[in-house]
Design an enzyme around this catalytic site. Structure first.
Site, PDB file in Angstrom:
ATOM      1  N   GLU A  95      -9.742   4.161   9.383  1.00  0.00           N
ATOM      2  CA  GLU A  95      -8.371   4.595   9.636  1.00  0.00           C
ATOM      3  C   GLU A  95      -8.251   5.462  10.890  1.00  0.00           C
ATOM      4  OE1 GLU A  95      -6.762   6.779   6.345  1.00  0.00           O
ATOM      5  OE2 GLU A  95      -4.803   7.068   7.291  1.00  0.00           O
ATOM      6  N   HIS A 130      -9.297   1.748   1.788  1.00  0.00           N
ATOM      7  CA  HIS A 130      -9.023   2.169   3.159  1.00  0.00           C
ATOM      8  C   HIS A 130     -10.252   1.835   3.993  1.00  0.00           C
ATOM      9  CE1 HIS A 130      -6.471   5.182   0.874  1.00  0.00           C
ATOM     10  NE2 HIS A 130      -5.603   4.718   1.738  1.00  0.00           N
ATOM     11  N   HIS A 151       0.833  -1.212   0.000  1.00  0.00           N
ATOM     12  CA  HIS A 151       0.000   0.000   0.000  1.00  0.00           C
ATOM     13  C   HIS A 151       0.864   1.258   0.000  1.00  0.00           C
ATOM     14  CE1 HIS A 151      -3.758   2.211   0.794  1.00  0.00           C
ATOM     15  NE2 HIS A 151      -2.975   3.039   1.469  1.00  0.00           N
ATOM     16  N   HIS A 182       1.106   5.481  -1.879  1.00  0.00           N
ATOM     17  CA  HIS A 182       0.557   6.546  -2.745  1.00  0.00           C
ATOM     18  C   HIS A 182       1.732   7.335  -3.309  1.00  0.00           C
ATOM     19  CE1 HIS A 182      -3.599   6.352  -0.917  1.00  0.00           C
ATOM     20  NE2 HIS A 182      -2.893   5.837   0.075  1.00  0.00           N
ATOM     21  N   GLU A 216      -8.070   4.631  -8.395  1.00  0.00           N
ATOM     22  CA  GLU A 216      -8.940   4.890  -7.246  1.00  0.00           C
ATOM     23  C   GLU A 216     -10.212   5.642  -7.627  1.00  0.00           C
ATOM     24  OE1 GLU A 216      -7.751   5.959  -2.831  1.00  0.00           O
ATOM     25  OE2 GLU A 216      -7.654   7.744  -4.087  1.00  0.00           O
ATOM     26  N   HIS A 242     -11.800   4.503  -2.392  1.00  0.00           N
ATOM     27  CA  HIS A 242     -11.051   5.311  -1.429  1.00  0.00           C
ATOM     28  C   HIS A 242     -11.356   4.930   0.019  1.00  0.00           C
ATOM     29  CE1 HIS A 242     -10.078   8.737   1.198  1.00  0.00           C
ATOM     30  NE2 HIS A 242      -8.949   8.675   0.539  1.00  0.00           N
TER      31      HIS A 242
END
Ligand SMILES: [Zn+2]
Length: 407
Positions: free
Chosen positions: A213, A210, A65, A67, A145, A183
């Site tokens: 979180e 996700h 994972h 970005h 995404e 997302h």
């Protein structure tokens, strides 16, 4: 066919197998793994590349994972509280994204390779990282995404997402696999989730999202309360969340390769559901520490496999998997360090492969030949210390093999 040997082979299998004085025979796939003695007898005419003293061979690391589009951040974003971080991301998004051009992202990918990573699960919000990903020798699962909660925007958002996915699909190859990211439950309308997952099922694409979180996300999703109230009112004119956590999870049935990232606020029921979906959990320990002061309760996972992700440089100071592994080791200080080190090396290899739907992550016959070579600073007296010493001492690797090629 090539053969490479080292003082230690770390197999990354169920039994935490280690071979002392071992060798790996490979083409693009691993053909055989055994002691150097046995391999020398069996292949007398093939030259063996023998690595130096205290050398280790193990499967390449899988960062499940990340970005890359936020690779421009170092000191800009606000840490310590998820809501403050989110606001700082919105404030600086344009600047940060324009900084993260192909050249910068390629330099980050190159450093990731030197620090042991051979495969990434890249979450791409805008496909600004596509060019760099295509050019890099690393294996990429490229997650396009989808995001958006506004009912009247769904068609436009879905069309934009499909455009990005279709472009990514044009680059599909052995080391570039198009995939889908939702997302999060708070930021994607259930209709959009449903349509996107339908596509994932039809085309058998890996999926990730996700999930829970932060405390703020928990309060918003369960009770329409907390700091997100202000955020959604100001930015989206929205007073209620679009879904509940369990309703969201229920949408993910029959996805073959599925993972949820963070899950630090997930309940036991949520984890039961995640388990029944056959999903993995992406553990991003540094990100959780920086943004939320929380950590995933690994006991709650029971037998759900977990992977290791660095998340992006928007919530980490490093994309090195060995830096991340050291952080995981130190954060979960209640675990026996020797046993947990073995668990972590598997989380960073074979579990990552499973989450991303790949055929890698262990030194085993028939799997992709993605192998890293590293050297420990001194001898290991007891085999049981090996995994821990690898995590503690490795900053860079000596050699990287991806799909049977030295890269
Ligand atoms: Zn993330």
């Amino acid at each position: 066919m090539k053969i490479i040997s080292a003082d230690w082979l770390v197999i990354c299998d169920e039994n935490n197998s280690i071979i002392q004085n071992g060798a790996v025979v490979f083409t693009d796939k691993i053909q055989e793994v055994d002691t150097l003695n046995n391999i020398e007898k069996k292949y007398p005419n093939i030259e063996i590349e023998k690595l130096a003293k205290n050398s280790v061979l193990m499967p390449g690391l899988i960062n499940s994972h990340i970005h890359l589009e936020f690779s421009g951040n170092t000191t800009t974003l606000k840490y310590g509280n998820f809501y403050s971080w989110l606001n700082s991301v919105i404030k600086h998004r344009e600047d940060l994204i324009s900084k993260a051009n192909t050249k910068l992202i390629l330099s980050k990918l190159s450093k990731m390779k030197r620090t042991g990573t051979t495969t990434i699960g890249a979450i791409s919000s805008y496909s600004f990282d596509l060019d760099a990903c295509v050019k890099s020798p690393l294996n990429k699962v490229f997650f396009c995404e989808v995001i958006g909660t506004k009912g009247d925007m769904i068609d436009t958002l879905f069309a934009d997402f499909k455009d990005r996915l279709n472009i990514a699909k044009k680059y599909k190859s052995a080391n570039f696999i198009p995939a889908i990211a939702i997302h999060s439950p708070y930021s994607v309308h259930p209709f959009l989730v449903r349509e996107t997952l339908k596509l994932a099922r039809e085309e058998n694409l890996p999926v990730t999202s996700h999930f829970l979180e932060s405390r703020e996300e928990f309060e918003w999703l369960h009770k329409d309360e907390g700091a997100f109230v202000e955020f959604f009112k100001n930015f989206l004119g929205q007073e209620q969340s679009v879904t509940k956590p369990m309703e969201f999870l229920n949408l993910f049935s029959n996805i073959k390769n599925l993972s949820f990232t963070h899950c630090v606020e997930a309940s036991s029921d949520d984890f039961e559901k995640i388990k029944s979906l056959g999903a993995s959990v992406n553990h991003c320990v540094t990100s959780n520490r920086l943004l939320n002061n929380t950590k995933l309760d690994l006991e709650k996972l029971k037998d759900i496999p977990f992977t290791i992700g660095t998340d992006g440089l928007s919530s980490n100071n490093s994309l090195s998997m060995f830096d991340e592994l050291r952080n995981v080791l130190m954060t979960h200080y209640d675990k026996n360090i020797l046993e947990f080190s073995n668990v972590l090396l598997k989380a960073a290899t074979i579990n990552g492969s499973r989450a991303l739907g790949l055929n890698k992550g262990s030194l085993a016959e028939g799997l992709d030949a993605d192998i890293i070579a590293l050297t420990l600073p001194d001898e290991i007296e007891e085999k049981e210390d090996l995994a821990m010493q690898i995590i503690l001492h490795t900053k860079f690797v000596d050699k990287t093999i991806i799909g049977g090629e030295f890269v």
